[in-house]
Design a protein around this motif. Structure first.
Motif, PDB file in Angstrom:
ATOM      1  N   UNK A  65      -7.082   8.509   4.540  1.00  0.00           N
ATOM      2  CA  UNK A  65      -5.991   7.990   3.718  1.00  0.00           C
ATOM      3  C   UNK A  65      -5.687   6.540   4.057  1.00  0.00           C
ATOM      4  N   UNK A  66      -5.595   6.251   5.361  1.00  0.00           N
ATOM      5  CA  UNK A  66      -5.280   4.888   5.793  1.00  0.00           C
ATOM      6  C   UNK A  66      -6.365   3.910   5.360  1.00  0.00           C
ATOM      7  N   UNK A  67      -7.625   4.303   5.518  1.00  0.00           N
ATOM      8  CA  UNK A  67      -8.734   3.420   5.145  1.00  0.00           C
ATOM      9  C   UNK A  67      -8.740   3.148   3.654  1.00  0.00           C
ATOM     10  N   UNK A  68      -8.542   4.193   2.848  1.00  0.00           N
ATOM     11  CA  UNK A  68      -8.561   4.030   1.383  1.00  0.00           C
ATOM     12  C   UNK A  68      -7.421   3.116   0.933  1.00  0.00           C
ATOM     13  N   UNK A  69      -6.203   3.393   1.416  1.00  0.00           N
ATOM     14  CA  UNK A  69      -5.050   2.613   0.967  1.00  0.00           C
ATOM     15  C   UNK A  69      -5.123   1.163   1.434  1.00  0.00           C
ATOM     16  N   UNK A  70      -5.510   0.962   2.701  1.00  0.00           N
ATOM     17  CA  UNK A  70      -5.610  -0.410   3.195  1.00  0.00           C
ATOM     18  C   UNK A  70      -6.729  -1.167   2.484  1.00  0.00           C
ATOM     19  N   UNK A 102      -9.639  -0.648   9.657  1.00  0.00           N
ATOM     20  CA  UNK A 102      -9.359   0.786   9.673  1.00  0.00           C
ATOM     21  C   UNK A 102     -10.646   1.597   9.552  1.00  0.00           C
ATOM     22  N   UNK A 103     -11.569   1.153   8.691  1.00  0.00           N
ATOM     23  CA  UNK A 103     -12.858   1.839   8.543  1.00  0.00           C
ATOM     24  C   UNK A 103     -13.631   1.820   9.862  1.00  0.00           C
ATOM     25  N   UNK A 104     -13.537   0.720  10.590  1.00  0.00           N
ATOM     26  CA  UNK A 104     -14.205   0.624  11.894  1.00  0.00           C
ATOM     27  C   UNK A 104     -13.582   1.588  12.891  1.00  0.00           C
ATOM     28  N   UNK A 105     -12.263   1.697  12.871  1.00  0.00           N
ATOM     29  CA  UNK A 105     -11.560   2.592  13.801  1.00  0.00           C
ATOM     30  C   UNK A 105     -11.892   4.059  13.546  1.00  0.00           C
ATOM     31  N   UNK A 106     -12.102   4.433  12.282  1.00  0.00           N
ATOM     32  CA  UNK A 106     -12.235   5.851  11.938  1.00  0.00           C
ATOM     33  C   UNK A 106     -13.646   6.294  11.561  1.00  0.00           C
ATOM     34  N   UNK A 158       0.486  -1.235   2.834  1.00  0.00           N
ATOM     35  CA  UNK A 158      -0.519  -0.193   3.025  1.00  0.00           C
ATOM     36  C   UNK A 158      -0.160   0.740   4.160  1.00  0.00           C
ATOM     37  N   UNK A 159       0.388   0.193   5.242  1.00  0.00           N
ATOM     38  CA  UNK A 159       0.776   1.000   6.396  1.00  0.00           C
ATOM     39  C   UNK A 159       1.920   1.954   6.043  1.00  0.00           C
ATOM     40  N   UNK A 160       2.904   1.435   5.327  1.00  0.00           N
ATOM     41  CA  UNK A 160       4.061   2.249   4.941  1.00  0.00           C
ATOM     42  C   UNK A 160       3.641   3.367   3.988  1.00  0.00           C
ATOM     43  N   UNK A 161       2.841   3.056   2.993  1.00  0.00           N
ATOM     44  CA  UNK A 161       2.405   4.071   2.032  1.00  0.00           C
ATOM     45  C   UNK A 161       1.509   5.117   2.684  1.00  0.00           C
ATOM     46  N   UNK A 162       0.662   4.687   3.623  1.00  0.00           N
ATOM     47  CA  UNK A 162      -0.196   5.640   4.348  1.00  0.00           C
ATOM     48  C   UNK A 162       0.645   6.669   5.078  1.00  0.00           C
TER      49      UNK A 162
END
Length: 310
Positions: A231-236, A247-251, A213-217
């Motif tokens: 993008x990061x939240x959706x993919x992860x 990630x959702x918490x961070x953003x 997920x990190x690489x694709x983001x």
């Protein structure tokens, strides 16, 4: 469809799989630091958020299921309640472990296992109250409400499951797998042995899908003009639930939709958990269609129920 067409489609599928694998290998080679960061984040989340909450319950559940029953119940509802209580309160993927073990013990038929795999699938109370409630929401009460919303959705699905199973009970209620002989030895030691296998499976999928997920983001953010946080939240969330929640918490922590977004991500589970369930339940040849239907049901209903509870 003749043999030629079957061979053609099999060859085509293999070529697509090989292309995807090589594409991912190249991405990992080109972005080793990003892949390392994702794997490290996945490992930390596993050790911090999953292992302490999951391991004790898996061992106890396995131990309980391996203790020979003196008078096993012949009543369907008692077996279903046993599966629900042990499976859905143990956390992912304890539901799959419980249902699969009950099939191997001759307590559930193959058809029953498909429906119960779908209904007995929920995050553990310790994970929701401890990690999500206390650490992400900062409020145990909100964690309780999320847990209640998840189980209301599951119980409703279980209710529909019982109706569906009752329709074909006469023809399909007998166990599909032969009753296995109990292993000689200590049920406790056997439970530790099999629990270690499940934990390794969980750790492997969490770390791999977090790295992926990190690489694709990063690759998508560089190729297209998109918001990195979204993008990061959706993919992860698609690949690994715990990383998606973090990630959702961070953003989105300050957003009004934050608790409902967390509820949707947890209900969706991510490929990591689906892979765990698939690997475990495949050993009992469990049907997966009810399971996939239940994931769609939960993603829609859990945030709605949580909205009314909050």
């Amino acid at each position: 469809m003749n043999e030629h067409h079957l061979r053609y489609y099999a060859t085509k599928q293999n070529m697509i799989s090989i292309a995807i694998i090589w594409g991912l290998i190249i991405l990992f080679i080109l972005q080793p630091g990003i892949a390392h960061d994702g794997a490290e984040a996945g490992a930390q989340l596993f050790v911090h958020a999953l292992l302490p909450y999951l391991l004790p319950y898996i061992i106890l559940t396995q131990w309980l299921l391996k203790v020979p029953a003196e008078n096993p119940s012949k009543k369907s509802w008692k077996r279903y309640m046993k599966a629900y209580v042990l499976g859905s309160f143990g956390g992912f993927p304890v539901g799959a472990v419980t249902v699969t073990e009950m099939v191997k013990n001759g307590e559930l038929s193959r058809r029953e296992s498909g429906f119960l795999l779908a209904a007995c699938h929920a995050p553990g109370p310790m994970f929701i109250l401890g990690f999500v409630g206390t650490e992400l929401f900062g409020d145990t009460t909100s964690g309780w409400k999320l847990l209640i919303a998840i189980h209301i959705a599951n119980i409703l699905f279980l209710f529909f499951t019982l109706i569906a199973m009752n329709k074909g009970r006469r023809e399909l209620d007998s166990p599909q797998l032969p009753l296995l002989k109990k292993r000689a030895g200590s049920p406790f030691l056997e439970s530790i042995k099999e629990s270690s296998t499940v934990i390794i499976l969980v750790a492997t999928t969490v770390i791999f899908f977090s790295a992926l997920g990190n690489v694709l983001t990063t690759a998508i953010s560089k190729a297209f003009t998109v918001d990195l946080g979204i993008t990061k939240t959706i993919l992860l969330a698609i690949f690994e639930m715990t990383s998606g929640v973090q990630s959702a918490t961070d953003h989105f922590f300050t957003s009004p939709v934050f608790p409902f977004l967390i509820a949707a991500i947890i209900s969706m589970n991510g490929l990591s958990i689906h892979m765990q369930v698939f690997v475990i339940a495949k050993t009992a040849d469990t049907p997966f269609l009810p399971y996939f239907i239940s994931r769609i049901w939960s993603v829609i209903t859990v945030p709605i129920i949580l909205y009314f509870l909050l």
